[in-house]
Scaffold this motif. Structure first.
Motif, PDB file in Angstrom:
ATOM      1  N   ARG A   1       0.772  -1.250  -0.067  1.00  0.00           N
ATOM      2  CA  ARG A   1      -0.091   0.086  -0.056  1.00  0.00           C
ATOM      3  C   ARG A   1       0.911   1.161   0.153  1.00  0.00           C
ATOM      4  NH1 ARG A   1      -3.468  -0.384   4.971  1.00  0.00           N
ATOM      5  NH2 ARG A   1      -3.922   1.512   4.441  1.00  0.00           N
ATOM      6  N   PHE A   2       1.905   1.172   0.747  1.00  0.00           N
ATOM      7  CA  PHE A   2       2.773   2.526   0.643  1.00  0.00           C
ATOM      8  C   PHE A   2       3.569   2.759  -0.542  1.00  0.00           C
ATOM      9  CE2 PHE A   2       6.779   4.514   2.012  1.00  0.00           C
ATOM     10  CZ  PHE A   2       6.513   5.621   2.637  1.00  0.00           C
ATOM     11  N   ALA A   3       3.912   1.530  -1.177  1.00  0.00           N
ATOM     12  CA  ALA A   3       4.617   1.630  -2.403  1.00  0.00           C
ATOM     13  C   ALA A   3       3.492   2.235  -3.802  1.00  0.00           C
ATOM     14  CB  ALA A   3       5.082   0.353  -2.851  1.00  0.00           C
ATOM     15  N   TYR A   4       2.498   1.661  -3.304  1.00  0.00           N
ATOM     16  CA  TYR A   4       1.224   2.261  -4.238  1.00  0.00           C
ATOM     17  C   TYR A   4       0.700   3.646  -4.067  1.00  0.00           C
ATOM     18  CZ  TYR A   4      -2.733   0.907  -7.026  1.00  0.00           C
ATOM     19  OH  TYR A   4      -3.852   1.058  -8.087  1.00  0.00           O
TER      20      TYR A   4
ATOM     21  N   LEU B   1       3.150   6.051  -2.845  1.00  0.00           N
ATOM     22  CA  LEU B   1       4.123   6.799  -3.329  1.00  0.00           C
ATOM     23  C   LEU B   1       4.202   6.694  -5.018  1.00  0.00           C
ATOM     24  CD1 LEU B   1       7.192   5.507  -1.040  1.00  0.00           C
ATOM     25  CD2 LEU B   1       6.047   7.934  -1.010  1.00  0.00           C
ATOM     26  N   GLY B   2       3.704   5.662  -5.522  1.00  0.00           N
ATOM     27  CA  GLY B   2       3.811   5.751  -6.945  1.00  0.00           C
ATOM     28  C   GLY B   2       2.575   6.724  -7.384  1.00  0.00           C
ATOM     29  N   GLY B   3       1.635   6.776  -6.694  1.00  0.00           N
ATOM     30  CA  GLY B   3       0.467   7.658  -6.889  1.00  0.00           C
ATOM     31  C   GLY B   3       0.918   8.896  -6.815  1.00  0.00           C
ATOM     32  N   LEU B   4       1.805   9.457  -5.990  1.00  0.00           N
ATOM     33  CA  LEU B   4       2.264  10.912  -5.560  1.00  0.00           C
ATOM     34  C   LEU B   4       3.143  11.031  -7.045  1.00  0.00           C
ATOM     35  CD1 LEU B   4       2.820  11.014  -1.938  1.00  0.00           C
ATOM     36  CD2 LEU B   4       0.997  11.992  -3.324  1.00  0.00           C
TER      37      LEU B   4
ATOM     38  N   VAL C   1      -5.119   7.684  -3.094  1.00  0.00           N
ATOM     39  CA  VAL C   1      -6.351   7.758  -2.560  1.00  0.00           C
ATOM     40  C   VAL C   1      -6.792   6.179  -2.429  1.00  0.00           C
ATOM     41  CG1 VAL C   1      -8.929   8.124  -2.616  1.00  0.00           C
ATOM     42  CG2 VAL C   1      -7.507   9.958  -3.130  1.00  0.00           C
ATOM     43  N   GLY C   2      -6.720   5.366  -3.118  1.00  0.00           N
ATOM     44  CA  GLY C   2      -6.948   4.025  -2.986  1.00  0.00           C
ATOM     45  C   GLY C   2      -6.035   3.333  -2.088  1.00  0.00           C
ATOM     46  N   ALA C   3      -4.949   3.687  -1.894  1.00  0.00           N
ATOM     47  CA  ALA C   3      -3.947   3.058  -0.941  1.00  0.00           C
ATOM     48  C   ALA C   3      -4.337   3.390   0.438  1.00  0.00           C
ATOM     49  CB  ALA C   3      -2.422   3.827  -0.925  1.00  0.00           C
ATOM     50  N   ASP C   4      -5.281   4.571   0.749  1.00  0.00           N
ATOM     51  CA  ASP C   4      -5.992   4.950   2.220  1.00  0.00           C
ATOM     52  C   ASP C   4      -4.916   4.931   3.267  1.00  0.00           C
ATOM     53  OD1 ASP C   4      -8.209   5.397   3.610  1.00  0.00           O
ATOM     54  OD2 ASP C   4      -8.485   3.112   4.104  1.00  0.00           O
ATOM     55  N   LEU C   5      -3.926   6.016   3.151  1.00  0.00           N
ATOM     56  CA  LEU C   5      -3.154   6.050   3.756  1.00  0.00           C
ATOM     57  C   LEU C   5      -3.199   7.530   4.558  1.00  0.00           C
ATOM     58  CD1 LEU C   5       0.019   4.259   2.609  1.00  0.00           C
ATOM     59  CD2 LEU C   5      -1.223   3.446   4.303  1.00  0.00           C
ATOM     60  N   ILE C   6      -2.536   8.468   3.922  1.00  0.00           N
ATOM     61  CA  ILE C   6      -2.550   9.663   4.392  1.00  0.00           C
ATOM     62  C   ILE C   6      -3.190  10.719   3.460  1.00  0.00           C
ATOM     63  CG2 ILE C   6      -1.097  11.731   5.129  1.00  0.00           C
ATOM     64  CD1 ILE C   6       1.092   9.542   5.641  1.00  0.00           C
ATOM     65  N   ASN C   7      -4.003  11.566   3.723  1.00  0.00           N
ATOM     66  CA  ASN C   7      -4.755  12.640   2.630  1.00  0.00           C
ATOM     67  C   ASN C   7      -3.798  13.595   2.171  1.00  0.00           C
ATOM     68  OD1 ASN C   7      -7.452  11.853   2.603  1.00  0.00           O
ATOM     69  ND2 ASN C   7      -7.938  12.963   4.412  1.00  0.00           N
ATOM     70  N   MET C   8      -3.807  14.081   1.120  1.00  0.00           N
ATOM     71  CA  MET C   8      -3.022  15.020   0.818  1.00  0.00           C
ATOM     72  C   MET C   8      -3.555  16.328   1.420  1.00  0.00           C
ATOM     73  SD  MET C   8      -0.639  14.688  -1.413  1.00  0.00           S
ATOM     74  CE  MET C   8       0.021  15.903  -2.563  1.00  0.00           C
TER      75      MET C   8
ATOM     76  N   GLY D   1     -12.388  14.187 -12.116  1.00  0.00           N
ATOM     77  CA  GLY D   1     -13.281  13.379 -11.361  1.00  0.00           C
ATOM     78  C   GLY D   1     -13.771  12.156 -12.092  1.00  0.00           C
ATOM     79  N   ARG D   2     -14.076  12.528 -13.211  1.00  0.00           N
ATOM     80  CA  ARG D   2     -14.896  11.414 -14.123  1.00  0.00           C
ATOM     81  C   ARG D   2     -13.702  10.433 -14.528  1.00  0.00           C
ATOM     82  NH1 ARG D   2     -19.857  12.977 -17.031  1.00  0.00           N
ATOM     83  NH2 ARG D   2     -20.468  14.781 -16.278  1.00  0.00           N
ATOM     84  N   MET D   3     -12.522  10.805 -14.846  1.00  0.00           N
ATOM     85  CA  MET D   3     -11.353   9.989 -15.296  1.00  0.00           C
ATOM     86  C   MET D   3     -11.000   8.986 -14.158  1.00  0.00           C
ATOM     87  SD  MET D   3      -8.992  11.922 -17.823  1.00  0.00           S
ATOM     88  CE  MET D   3      -9.229  12.228 -19.301  1.00  0.00           C
ATOM     89  N   MET D   4     -11.012   9.679 -12.720  1.00  0.00           N
ATOM     90  CA  MET D   4     -10.794   8.803 -11.634  1.00  0.00           C
ATOM     91  C   MET D   4     -11.589   7.643 -11.372  1.00  0.00           C
ATOM     92  SD  MET D   4      -9.711  11.865  -9.120  1.00  0.00           S
ATOM     93  CE  MET D   4     -10.001  10.826  -7.562  1.00  0.00           C
TER      94      MET D   4
END
Length: 193
Positions: free
Chosen positions: A3-6, A8-11, A124-131, A190-193
Protein backbone atom coordinates in the motif's frame (compact mmCIF):
# COMPACT_ATOMS: atom_id res chain seq x y z
CA UNK A 1 4.47 -2.15 2.28
CA UNK A 2 2.53 -2.69 -0.94
CA UNK A 3 0.00 0.00 0.00
CA UNK A 4 2.84 2.40 0.82
CA UNK A 5 4.56 1.69 -2.51
CA UNK A 6 1.23 2.19 -4.29
CA UNK A 7 0.76 5.48 -2.40
CA UNK A 8 4.23 6.76 -3.34
CA UNK A 9 3.73 5.66 -6.94
CA UNK A 10 0.48 7.62 -7.05
CA UNK A 11 2.17 10.76 -5.74
CA UNK A 12 4.97 10.36 -8.26
CA UNK A 13 2.56 9.92 -11.19
CA UNK A 14 0.49 12.87 -9.94
CA UNK A 15 3.60 15.07 -9.96
CA UNK A 16 4.03 14.38 -13.68
CA UNK A 17 0.38 15.33 -14.18
CA UNK A 18 1.05 18.71 -12.56
CA UNK A 19 4.07 19.35 -14.79
CA UNK A 20 2.39 18.18 -18.03
CA UNK A 21 -0.46 20.60 -17.31
CA UNK A 22 1.96 23.42 -16.50
CA UNK A 23 3.95 22.77 -19.71
CA UNK A 24 0.76 22.94 -21.76
CA UNK A 25 0.31 26.59 -20.83
CA UNK A 26 -3.45 25.99 -20.99
CA UNK A 27 -4.04 26.13 -17.26
CA UNK A 28 -3.45 23.77 -14.38
CA UNK A 29 -5.69 22.18 -11.79
CA UNK A 30 -7.50 24.54 -9.43
CA UNK A 31 -5.71 23.40 -6.28
CA UNK A 32 -2.27 23.67 -7.88
CA UNK A 33 -2.97 27.08 -9.38
CA UNK A 34 -1.88 28.87 -6.19
CA UNK A 35 1.56 27.23 -5.98
CA UNK A 36 2.03 27.77 -9.71
CA UNK A 37 1.25 31.50 -9.54
CA UNK A 38 3.40 31.90 -6.42
CA UNK A 39 6.26 30.22 -8.26
CA UNK A 40 5.85 32.62 -11.19
CA UNK A 41 5.78 35.62 -8.84
CA UNK A 42 8.72 34.65 -6.63
CA UNK A 43 10.91 32.62 -8.97
CA UNK A 44 11.00 29.87 -6.33
CA UNK A 45 10.81 26.28 -7.59
CA UNK A 46 7.29 24.99 -8.09
CA UNK A 47 7.87 22.08 -5.69
CA UNK A 48 8.82 24.47 -2.88
CA UNK A 49 5.70 26.55 -3.52
CA UNK A 50 3.57 23.38 -3.50
CA UNK A 51 5.03 22.54 -0.08
CA UNK A 52 4.40 26.06 1.24
CA UNK A 53 0.75 26.17 0.14
CA UNK A 54 0.11 22.63 1.38
CA UNK A 55 1.72 23.53 4.73
CA UNK A 56 -0.83 26.35 5.05
CA UNK A 57 -3.60 23.76 4.59
CA UNK A 58 -2.11 21.68 7.42
CA UNK A 59 -1.82 24.73 9.69
CA UNK A 60 -5.45 25.58 8.88
CA UNK A 61 -6.48 22.05 9.88
CA UNK A 62 -4.73 22.41 13.23
CA UNK A 63 -6.38 25.81 13.74
CA UNK A 64 -9.82 24.38 12.96
CA UNK A 65 -9.15 21.62 15.48
CA UNK A 66 -8.40 24.33 18.06
CA UNK A 67 -4.70 23.56 18.23
CA UNK A 68 -5.00 19.80 18.52
CA UNK A 69 -2.07 18.33 16.65
CA UNK A 70 -2.41 14.75 15.51
CA UNK A 71 0.29 12.60 13.97
CA UNK A 72 -1.77 12.37 10.79
CA UNK A 73 -1.69 16.18 10.46
CA UNK A 74 2.08 16.26 10.79
CA UNK A 75 2.48 13.37 8.37
CA UNK A 76 0.72 15.51 5.77
CA UNK A 77 3.66 17.92 6.00
CA UNK A 78 6.04 15.07 5.21
CA UNK A 79 3.87 14.01 2.29
CA UNK A 80 3.78 17.64 1.08
CA UNK A 81 7.57 17.88 1.17
CA UNK A 82 7.88 14.56 -0.66
CA UNK A 83 5.32 15.59 -3.27
CA UNK A 84 7.16 18.91 -3.74
CA UNK A 85 10.36 16.97 -4.43
CA UNK A 86 8.50 14.73 -6.89
CA UNK A 87 7.17 17.83 -8.69
CA UNK A 88 10.70 19.24 -8.99
CA UNK A 89 11.97 15.86 -10.27
CA UNK A 90 9.17 15.70 -12.83
CA UNK A 91 10.05 19.24 -13.94
CA UNK A 92 13.71 18.25 -14.33
CA UNK A 93 12.75 15.19 -16.40
CA UNK A 94 10.23 16.96 -18.65
CA UNK A 95 12.16 20.23 -19.00
CA UNK A 96 10.98 23.72 -19.69
CA UNK A 97 8.79 23.00 -22.68
CA UNK A 98 8.83 24.67 -26.05
CA UNK A 99 7.02 26.86 -28.49
CA UNK A 100 4.41 24.30 -29.44
CA UNK A 101 1.21 24.82 -31.38
CA UNK A 102 -2.18 24.46 -29.77
CA UNK A 103 -2.72 20.76 -30.70
CA UNK A 104 0.50 19.70 -28.91
CA UNK A 105 -0.31 21.92 -25.94
CA UNK A 106 -3.80 20.39 -25.76
CA UNK A 107 -2.28 16.88 -25.79
CA UNK A 108 0.04 17.91 -22.94
CA UNK A 109 -2.98 19.13 -21.00
CA UNK A 110 -4.83 15.84 -21.57
CA UNK A 111 -1.69 13.95 -20.47
CA UNK A 112 -1.67 16.12 -17.34
CA UNK A 113 -5.29 15.28 -16.58
CA UNK A 114 -4.77 11.54 -17.21
CA UNK A 115 -1.60 11.37 -15.10
CA UNK A 116 -3.33 13.33 -12.33
CA UNK A 117 -6.37 11.04 -12.40
CA UNK A 118 -4.23 7.91 -12.23
CA UNK A 119 -2.00 9.37 -9.52
CA UNK A 120 -4.85 10.56 -7.32
CA UNK A 121 -6.70 7.25 -7.77
CA UNK A 122 -3.59 5.37 -6.65
CA UNK A 123 -2.81 7.47 -3.59
CA UNK A 124 -6.45 7.67 -2.49
CA UNK A 125 -6.87 3.94 -3.13
CA UNK A 126 -3.94 3.20 -0.83
CA UNK A 127 -6.00 4.80 2.00
CA UNK A 128 -3.02 6.07 3.99
CA UNK A 129 -2.61 9.85 4.32
CA UNK A 130 -4.70 12.58 2.72
CA UNK A 131 -2.96 15.27 0.77
CA UNK A 132 -3.25 18.51 2.80
CA UNK A 133 -6.01 20.12 0.73
CA UNK A 134 -8.14 16.99 1.04
CA UNK A 135 -7.30 16.79 4.75
CA UNK A 136 -8.42 20.41 5.15
CA UNK A 137 -11.70 19.65 3.39
CA UNK A 138 -12.19 16.55 5.56
CA UNK A 139 -11.58 18.58 8.72
CA UNK A 140 -14.28 21.06 7.72
CA UNK A 141 -16.72 18.28 6.85
CA UNK A 142 -16.05 16.54 10.17
CA UNK A 143 -16.81 19.73 12.10
CA UNK A 144 -19.77 20.83 9.98
CA UNK A 145 -21.85 17.69 9.70
CA UNK A 146 -24.37 19.28 7.33
CA UNK A 147 -21.71 19.93 4.67
CA UNK A 148 -20.56 17.27 2.22
CA UNK A 149 -17.01 16.61 1.04
CA UNK A 150 -17.86 17.42 -2.60
CA UNK A 151 -19.44 20.75 -1.69
CA UNK A 152 -16.51 21.88 0.42
CA UNK A 153 -14.00 20.65 -2.19
CA UNK A 154 -15.78 22.65 -4.88
CA UNK A 155 -15.72 25.79 -2.73
CA UNK A 156 -12.03 25.26 -2.00
CA UNK A 157 -11.21 24.76 -5.70
CA UNK A 158 -13.14 27.89 -6.69
CA UNK A 159 -11.49 29.87 -3.90
CA UNK A 160 -8.05 28.67 -5.02
CA UNK A 161 -8.74 29.88 -8.56
CA UNK A 162 -9.97 33.28 -7.32
CA UNK A 163 -6.92 33.73 -5.07
CA UNK A 164 -4.64 32.70 -7.94
CA UNK A 165 -6.35 35.13 -10.31
CA UNK A 166 -5.98 38.00 -7.86
CA UNK A 167 -2.32 37.22 -7.10
CA UNK A 168 -1.55 36.84 -10.78
CA UNK A 169 -3.19 40.12 -11.75
CA UNK A 170 -1.71 42.10 -8.84
CA UNK A 171 1.87 40.81 -9.01
CA UNK A 172 2.28 39.74 -12.65
CA UNK A 173 -0.11 42.13 -14.36
CA UNK A 174 -1.69 39.24 -16.28
CA UNK A 175 -3.60 36.01 -15.75
CA UNK A 176 -1.10 33.16 -15.49
CA UNK A 177 -1.80 29.44 -15.08
CA UNK A 178 -5.59 29.68 -15.28
CA UNK A 179 -7.22 29.01 -18.62
CA UNK A 180 -9.48 26.54 -20.34
CA UNK A 181 -7.33 23.72 -18.98
CA UNK A 182 -8.27 24.66 -15.44
CA UNK A 183 -11.94 24.27 -16.36
CA UNK A 184 -11.32 21.01 -18.26
CA UNK A 185 -9.39 19.62 -15.31
CA UNK A 186 -12.23 20.51 -12.96
CA UNK A 187 -14.73 18.80 -15.29
CA UNK A 188 -12.72 15.72 -16.34
CA UNK A 189 -10.45 14.75 -13.46
CA UNK A 190 -13.16 13.29 -11.23
CA UNK A 191 -14.76 11.40 -14.11
CA UNK A 192 -11.44 9.90 -15.17
CA UNK A 193 -10.72 8.82 -11.60
Amino acid sequence: AIRFAYYLGGLFILSFGVIFAALSGLGISPINSMPYVLSQITGVKLGSCVFAVYAVFVIAQVALKKGEIHLIDLSQLLVSALFGCFVDMAKAVLGEGGDWGYPVRFLLLIAGIVFSAVGVSMYVGADLINMPADGFVQTIVTQRKQWHFGQVKQVLDCSAVVVSLVLSLVFLGRVDGIREGTVLTALLLGRMM
